[in-house]
Design an enzyme around this catalytic site. Structure first.
Site, PDB file in Angstrom:
ATOM      1  N   HIS A  92       0.847  -1.199   0.000  1.00 27.81           N
ATOM      2  CA  HIS A  92       0.000   0.000   0.000  1.00 27.81           C
ATOM      3  C   HIS A  92       0.875   1.240   0.000  1.00 27.81           C
ATOM      4  O   HIS A  92       1.851   1.309   0.734  1.00 27.81           O
ATOM      5  CB  HIS A  92      -0.901   0.016   1.240  1.00 27.81           C
ATOM      6  CG  HIS A  92      -2.077  -0.908   1.141  1.00 27.81           C
ATOM      7  ND1 HIS A  92      -3.124  -0.885   2.026  1.00 27.81           N
ATOM      8  CD2 HIS A  92      -2.384  -1.873   0.238  1.00 27.81           C
ATOM      9  CE1 HIS A  92      -4.021  -1.798   1.681  1.00 27.81           C
ATOM     10  NE2 HIS A  92      -3.578  -2.420   0.602  1.00 27.81           N
ATOM     11  N   TYR A 219      -8.793   5.161   8.164  1.00 21.47           N
ATOM     12  CA  TYR A 219      -8.862   5.521   9.584  1.00 21.47           C
ATOM     13  C   TYR A 219      -9.900   6.629   9.685  1.00 21.47           C
ATOM     14  O   TYR A 219      -9.739   7.684   9.065  1.00 21.47           O
ATOM     15  CB  TYR A 219      -7.517   6.058  10.084  1.00 21.47           C
ATOM     16  CG  TYR A 219      -6.433   5.007  10.245  1.00 21.47           C
ATOM     17  CD1 TYR A 219      -5.734   4.517   9.151  1.00 21.47           C
ATOM     18  CD2 TYR A 219      -6.091   4.529  11.516  1.00 21.47           C
ATOM     19  CE1 TYR A 219      -4.734   3.568   9.307  1.00 21.47           C
ATOM     20  CE2 TYR A 219      -5.094   3.582  11.684  1.00 21.47           C
ATOM     21  CZ  TYR A 219      -4.415   3.108  10.578  1.00 21.47           C
ATOM     22  OH  TYR A 219      -3.423   2.164  10.722  1.00 21.47           O
ATOM     23  N   PRO A 312      -3.083  -0.147  19.240  1.00 25.97           N
ATOM     24  CA  PRO A 312      -2.884  -0.618  17.864  1.00 25.97           C
ATOM     25  C   PRO A 312      -3.008   0.445  16.769  1.00 25.97           C
ATOM     26  O   PRO A 312      -2.621   0.184  15.631  1.00 25.97           O
ATOM     27  CB  PRO A 312      -3.971  -1.692  17.698  1.00 25.97           C
ATOM     28  CG  PRO A 312      -4.973  -1.397  18.751  1.00 25.97           C
ATOM     29  CD  PRO A 312      -4.271  -0.736  19.876  1.00 25.97           C
ATOM     30  N   LYS A 316       1.999  -0.441  15.186  1.00 21.37           N
ATOM     31  CA  LYS A 316       3.426  -0.480  15.525  1.00 21.37           C
ATOM     32  C   LYS A 316       3.857  -1.726  16.296  1.00 21.37           C
ATOM     33  O   LYS A 316       5.058  -2.019  16.365  1.00 21.37           O
ATOM     34  CB  LYS A 316       3.790   0.771  16.359  1.00 21.37           C
ATOM     35  CG  LYS A 316       3.821   2.045  15.563  1.00 21.37           C
ATOM     36  CD  LYS A 316       5.006   2.084  14.618  1.00 21.37           C
ATOM     37  CE  LYS A 316       4.732   2.896  13.387  1.00 21.37           C
ATOM     38  NZ  LYS A 316       5.135   2.304  12.142  1.00 21.37           N
ATOM     39  N   TYR A 402       4.663   6.244  10.286  1.00 25.30           N
ATOM     40  CA  TYR A 402       3.827   5.094   9.933  1.00 25.30           C
ATOM     41  C   TYR A 402       4.620   4.102   9.083  1.00 25.30           C
ATOM     42  O   TYR A 402       4.608   2.885   9.335  1.00 25.30           O
ATOM     43  CB  TYR A 402       2.568   5.570   9.195  1.00 25.30           C
ATOM     44  CG  TYR A 402       1.465   4.537   9.136  1.00 25.30           C
ATOM     45  CD1 TYR A 402       1.610   3.369   8.391  1.00 25.30           C
ATOM     46  CD2 TYR A 402       0.262   4.720   9.814  1.00 25.30           C
ATOM     47  CE1 TYR A 402       0.605   2.415   8.337  1.00 25.30           C
ATOM     48  CE2 TYR A 402      -0.751   3.767   9.764  1.00 25.30           C
ATOM     49  CZ  TYR A 402      -0.569   2.623   9.027  1.00 25.30           C
ATOM     50  OH  TYR A 402      -1.565   1.679   8.977  1.00 25.30           O
TER      51      TYR A 402
HETATM   52  C1  PHB Z   1      -5.014  -4.569  11.249  1.00 24.22           C
HETATM   53  O1  PHB Z   1      -5.154  -4.817  10.049  1.00 24.22           O
HETATM   54  O2  PHB Z   1      -5.262  -5.397  12.118  1.00 24.22           O
HETATM   55  C2  PHB Z   1      -4.568  -3.219  11.671  1.00 24.22           C
HETATM   56  C3  PHB Z   1      -4.167  -2.325  10.707  1.00 24.22           C
HETATM   57  C4  PHB Z   1      -3.756  -1.059  11.077  1.00 24.22           C
HETATM   58  C5  PHB Z   1      -3.769  -0.700  12.399  1.00 24.22           C
HETATM   59  C6  PHB Z   1      -4.143  -1.613  13.380  1.00 24.22           C
HETATM   60  C7  PHB Z   1      -4.552  -2.882  13.012  1.00 24.22           C
HETATM   61  O3  PHB Z   1      -3.399   0.555  12.758  1.00 24.22           O
END
Ligand code: PHB
Ligand code: APR
Length: 409
Positions: A92, A219, A312, A316, A402
């Site tokens: 991505h 997000y 989460p 990270k 990120y």
């Molecule tokens: C996930 O795909 O589980 C996931 C992706 C991004 C995040 C947290 C979890 O920031």
């Protein structure tokens, strides 16, 4: 029962145990940190033994996060673990940030020169366990009463009871505490100090057999609470909803989940439809930030969740564990192969600089995106989100953190 190749078993010689094993590095915990450390040490020609509380099947099946930083991908490929990752990982360029009335794409490749890869921690674990099985490396699964001893001396050892009820002692030159947040290693650090932040919310995590409705992760800030659209493969999607820490899972029917996701992700508002499908897993995940210092005590070294937990948001956790282990494997190789202790002496400070940076980033993303506090806080969050997408400097700061910082910062 010992799974994989046979460790050097010395028998019941003098230690009053049923089984005495000698190795160079005793690794407590077979999560991603412990499995990867044993793999990297093996590549350096250093023998290790893994000691894990759970069954092999349980470790294989755990569902966790799924985003790999560019540096994590490079390391796994260099370590010979890249075949399935290259075939099945989804690269991505960035992420979407959205809030009511707004949707913006942050392109990490343009902003930071690095991409990220969607590849579940479950898959990373499978690759590591398959590599172990192939190489016939030794591991004790279903070990109980695991205790590290004499870590401040030059002859540390680990004791435990194995699956057959035998008392086992593993003598080693080094003990690696890769046993996660609840393991025994952190408590064996002399003069350790803990730093902690808990958050007044949790995530409801959902895995569904449905194609993603987005090309890259979304997000979303929403007055009802944060939501995220992630994915595991072209056929499996992963979603999260902000809920209360004491949320009752039973109160979340599949219908309620899809309705909340659709609203919070802004599907209706933007004229797209959130595809739905069978939900195969649901769980409530607590959110906390936690750092324990130092990450070394004598011959005991901590790595991964044993030393730090991040919420989460920002993905990270796994990447931090991989970064710790990359530093630790080089440090132990220099020490055990050529007697040079300088990297090992620097390990805790070097790792913690990066740990604190990632702790700050995860806290910042979490604080910006989740509903908490009052309406004044909400206006500050919306202002911060606008700034993050409008300013190149602010967007680059998010992108660099990120997509992943260098190992040594
Ligand atoms: C996930 O795909 O589980 C996931 C992706 C991004 C995040 C947290 C979890 O920031
Ligand atoms: N004895 C032996 N093993 C133990 C003990 C114990 N007393 N306690 C815990 N363990 C094992 C756990 O069963 C687990 O398999 O240690 C392992 C720790 O693994 P993780 O918790 O996955 O931690 P880590 O390897 O550091 O990986 C960090 O995993 O938890 C996620 O979000 C986290 O992505 C991050 C990554």
């Amino acid at each position: 029962m010992v799974s994989g190749g046979a460790p050097r078993i010395l028998g019941d010689v003098f230690c009053g145990k049923d089984l005495l094993v000698r190795t160079r590095v005793a690794i407590i915990g077979a999560g991603p940190a412990g499995l990867l450390l044993s793999h990297l040490l093996d590549l350096e020609g250093i023998e290790s033994v893994l000691i894990e509380r759970q069954t092999e099947d349980y470790v294989r099946a755990r569902v966790r996060a799924g985003i790999l930083e560019a540096g994590t991908v490079d390391l796994l490929k260099q370590a010979g673990l890249g075949d399935r990752l290259a075939a099945e990982g989804m690269e991505h360029r960035g992420i979407y940030l959205r809030w009511p009335g707004e949707r913006h794409h942050l392109d990490f490749v343009e902003l930071a020169g690095r991409s990220v890869t969607v590849y579940g921690q479950t898959e990373v674990t499978k690759d590591l366990m398959d590599a172990r099985a192939k190489a016939g490396r030794a591991a004790f699964y279903q070990a109980s009463d695991v205790v590290p001893h004499d870590v401040e001396t030059s002859s540390p050892y680990v004791t435990f009871v194995d699956v057959d009820g035998r008392e086992v002692r593993v003598d080693a030159e080094i003990i690696a505490g890769c046993d996660g947040f609840h393991g025994p290693s952190r408590g064996a650090v002399l003069g350790g100090q803990d730093w902690e932040r808990t958050y007044p919310f949790a995530w409801l995590g959902v895995l569904a057999d449905v194609a993603p409705s987005t090309d890259e992760l979304i997000y979303a800030w929403h007055p009802d609470g944060f939501a995220m659209h992630s994915m595991r493969s072209p056929r499996v999607s992963r979603f999260y909803l902000q809920v209360r820490p004491d949320e009752d899972l039973a109160a979340w029917s599949d219908d309620r989940i899809w309705t909340a996701l659709s609203a919070r992700l802004g599907a209706d508002e933007e004229g797209w439809t959130l595809k739905t499908g069978p939900i195969t897993e649901k769980s409530v995940l607590p959110m906390r930030s936690f750092v324990s210092t130092p990450m070394r005590s004598g011959r005991l070294f901590l790595a991964g969740d044993a030393a730090h937990i991040v919420p989460p948001t920002g993905a990270k956790g796994l990447n931090l564990a991989v970064a710790d282990v990359a530093l630790l494997s080089s440090a132990l190789a220099a020490w055990l192969r050529s007697g040079s202790e300088s990297l090992a002496s620097a390990y805790s400070d070097t790792a913690l600089r990066r740990v604190w940076r990632c702790t700050h980033f995860s806290w910042w993303m979490t604080t910006m995106l989740h509903r908490h506090g009052d309406d004044f806080d909400a206006q500050l969050q919306l202002s911060q989100l606008s700034r993050t997408v409008a300013s190149d400097a602010a967007a680059s700061e998010l992108a660099q953190n990120y997509a992943g910082l260098p190992l040594s910062i």
